[in-house]
Design a protein around this motif. Structure first.
Motif, PDB file in Angstrom:
ATOM      1  N   GLY A 108       0.781  -1.240   0.000  1.00 47.48           N
ATOM      2  CA  GLY A 108       0.000   0.000   0.000  1.00 47.48           C
ATOM      3  C   GLY A 108       0.804   1.276   0.000  1.00 47.48           C
ATOM      4  O   GLY A 108       1.951   1.315  -0.455  1.00 47.48           O
ATOM      5  N   LEU A 109       0.174   2.318   0.548  1.00 48.18           N
ATOM      6  CA  LEU A 109       0.658   3.691   0.384  1.00 48.18           C
ATOM      7  C   LEU A 109       2.004   3.963   1.072  1.00 48.18           C
ATOM      8  O   LEU A 109       2.122   3.887   2.294  1.00 48.18           O
ATOM      9  N   LEU A 110       2.976   4.314   0.229  1.00 49.44           N
ATOM     10  CA  LEU A 110       4.285   4.715   0.739  1.00 49.44           C
ATOM     11  C   LEU A 110       4.680   5.992   0.009  1.00 49.44           C
ATOM     12  O   LEU A 110       4.597   6.062  -1.220  1.00 49.44           O
ATOM     13  N   ILE A 111       5.076   7.000   0.785  1.00 48.64           N
ATOM     14  CA  ILE A 111       5.540   8.250   0.186  1.00 48.64           C
ATOM     15  C   ILE A 111       7.065   8.180   0.095  1.00 48.64           C
ATOM     16  O   ILE A 111       7.728   7.713   1.017  1.00 48.64           O
ATOM     17  N   LYS A 131      -2.394   7.360  10.175  1.00 45.69           N
ATOM     18  CA  LYS A 131      -2.123   6.308   9.186  1.00 45.69           C
ATOM     19  C   LYS A 131      -3.274   5.321   9.276  1.00 45.69           C
ATOM     20  O   LYS A 131      -3.616   4.885  10.380  1.00 45.69           O
ATOM     21  N   ILE A 132      -3.843   4.981   8.127  1.00 42.03           N
ATOM     22  CA  ILE A 132      -4.964   4.030   8.141  1.00 42.03           C
ATOM     23  C   ILE A 132      -4.561   2.759   7.386  1.00 42.03           C
ATOM     24  O   ILE A 132      -3.984   2.834   6.287  1.00 42.03           O
ATOM     25  N   TYR A 133      -4.869   1.636   8.007  1.00 36.62           N
ATOM     26  CA  TYR A 133      -4.529   0.326   7.447  1.00 36.62           C
ATOM     27  C   TYR A 133      -5.774  -0.528   7.287  1.00 36.62           C
ATOM     28  O   TYR A 133      -6.695  -0.445   8.116  1.00 36.62           O
ATOM     29  N   HIS A 134      -5.786  -1.361   6.272  1.00 37.18           N
ATOM     30  CA  HIS A 134      -6.772  -2.430   6.162  1.00 37.18           C
ATOM     31  C   HIS A 134      -6.045  -3.729   6.503  1.00 37.18           C
ATOM     32  O   HIS A 134      -4.973  -3.995   5.944  1.00 37.18           O
ATOM     33  N   ALA A 135      -6.631  -4.476   7.424  1.00 30.71           N
ATOM     34  CA  ALA A 135      -5.978  -5.722   7.864  1.00 30.71           C
ATOM     35  C   ALA A 135      -6.915  -6.900   7.662  1.00 30.71           C
ATOM     36  O   ALA A 135      -8.136  -6.775   7.836  1.00 30.71           O
ATOM     37  N   ARG A 136      -6.337  -8.030   7.271  1.00 35.05           N
ATOM     38  CA  ARG A 136      -7.077  -9.297   7.330  1.00 35.05           C
ATOM     39  C   ARG A 136      -6.547 -10.012   8.564  1.00 35.05           C
ATOM     40  O   ARG A 136      -5.324 -10.109   8.751  1.00 35.05           O
ATOM     41  N   VAL A 137      -7.478 -10.478   9.395  1.00 31.34           N
ATOM     42  CA  VAL A 137      -7.071 -11.056  10.677  1.00 31.34           C
ATOM     43  C   VAL A 137      -7.631 -12.471  10.822  1.00 31.34           C
ATOM     44  O   VAL A 137      -8.510 -12.866  10.057  1.00 31.34           O
ATOM     45  N   GLU A 206      -4.054   5.077   3.887  1.00 35.74           N
ATOM     46  CA  GLU A 206      -3.937   6.526   4.081  1.00 35.74           C
ATOM     47  C   GLU A 206      -2.716   6.862   4.910  1.00 35.74           C
ATOM     48  O   GLU A 206      -2.336   6.097   5.809  1.00 35.74           O
ATOM     49  N   PHE A 207      -2.140   8.006   4.591  1.00 32.49           N
ATOM     50  CA  PHE A 207      -0.979   8.502   5.343  1.00 32.49           C
ATOM     51  C   PHE A 207      -1.012  10.015   5.273  1.00 32.49           C
ATOM     52  O   PHE A 207      -1.081  10.583   4.173  1.00 32.49           O
ATOM     53  N   ALA A 208      -1.017  10.679   6.425  1.00 26.98           N
ATOM     54  CA  ALA A 208      -0.935  12.142   6.492  1.00 26.98           C
ATOM     55  C   ALA A 208      -2.007  12.813   5.622  1.00 26.98           C
ATOM     56  O   ALA A 208      -1.716  13.791   4.940  1.00 26.98           O
ATOM     57  N   GLY A 209      -3.208  12.269   5.617  1.00 30.76           N
ATOM     58  CA  GLY A 209      -4.295  12.884   4.856  1.00 30.76           C
ATOM     59  C   GLY A 209      -4.295  12.519   3.378  1.00 30.76           C
ATOM     60  O   GLY A 209      -5.178  12.949   2.638  1.00 30.76           O
ATOM     61  N   LEU A 210      -3.334  11.721   2.936  1.00 32.52           N
ATOM     62  CA  LEU A 210      -3.301  11.279   1.536  1.00 32.52           C
ATOM     63  C   LEU A 210      -3.895   9.888   1.433  1.00 32.52           C
ATOM     64  O   LEU A 210      -3.651   9.042   2.296  1.00 32.52           O
TER      65      LEU A 210
END
Ligand code: URA
Length: 239
Positions: A108-111, A131-137, A206-210
């Protein structure tokens, strides 16, 4: 700035290749051929051309990558391919590096940027950048885990995390959305592990509003657009 450095940073190959372009008389500064690649110019004032191409100078680069699994968030690694290995040469010559880390298997998102000041602010614990993550658990999430995240989970080393948001839609047993405001080592996996849950896969969205551009295939990247640059600079200029 040295002429060969500018040419290389703007996508015309290595410093050596830039030197060769100058030697061949292909480089002009304000319409005058300059063969001395070590000449100093002001990229903001001088018009530099390589053949027909006018060089568009950017002081810093800011890129959004959809990091694939199996690639390491570093500039160099002896064992694994790095996120920097996925970039065009011009960004490598411009010393672009990942702003923060995602685990080898996290996607995912990396700046990426070469703006050290920006990276420092984006990663500063004081900024509490979201920072927002989607996880499969491996287990369904219950109210008890949601409450624990909201109160601050204590990790295996005794560190008590800041309160975080955990959401789990009822119709998906194995999906969770996590929002955190700090960046400890393996933080999301360790937060779940502290509650007896194993993360099977993790993707930052998501990271820092992006927000991750889902049009980017894994391993692809693009420059941040004007709106995204504004989001970041607004966020980071706040105390
Ligand atoms: N938390 C993790 O556990 N891994 C990551 O890559 C990012 C956050």
């Amino acid at each position: 700035m040295r002429l060969d450095k500018l040419i290389a940073n703007c996508g015309f190959g290595s410093r050596k290749e830039a030197k060769a372009l100058c030697k061949k008389g292909l480089v002009t500064v304000d319409g005058v051929v300059v063969r001395r690649s070590e000449a100093h110019i002001d990229p903001e004032c001088n018009r530099v051309c390589v053949g027909e191409h006018v060089i568009e100078y950017e002081k810093y680069s800011y890129l959004m990558m959809n990091k694939p699994a199996g690639v390491i968030s570093a500039t160099f690694d002896e064992e694994h391919q790095t996120v920097v290995d996925l970039l065009e040469e011009r960004y490598i010559y411009a010393n672009v590096f990942p702003v923060g880390r995602l685990d080898l298997d996290t996607t995912g998102l990396l700046i990426l940027s070469n703006d050290g000041g920006f990276a420092h602010r984006a990663l500063s614990p004081k900024k509490k950048v979201a920072k927002i993550y989607h996880a499969r658990v491996d287990k369904p999430i219950t109210d008890s885990e949601i409450k624990a995240f909201g109160e601050g989970v204590t990790l295996d080393d005794g560190y008590k995390c800041l309160p975080a948001k955990l959401e789990a839609p009822e119709d998906f047993d194995d999906f969770a959305k996590v929002e955190i405001y700090e960046g400890k080592y393996h933080q999301v996996k360790r937060m779940f592990a502290a509650l007896g849950i194993r993360v099977i896969s993790l993707k930052r969205v998501e990271f820092a509003g992006l927000t991750l551009d889902e049009g980017l295939a894994p391993g692809d990247y693009r420059r941040l657009n004007e709106d995204e640059l504004k989001i970041i600079s607004n966020l980071l200029s706040k105390d």
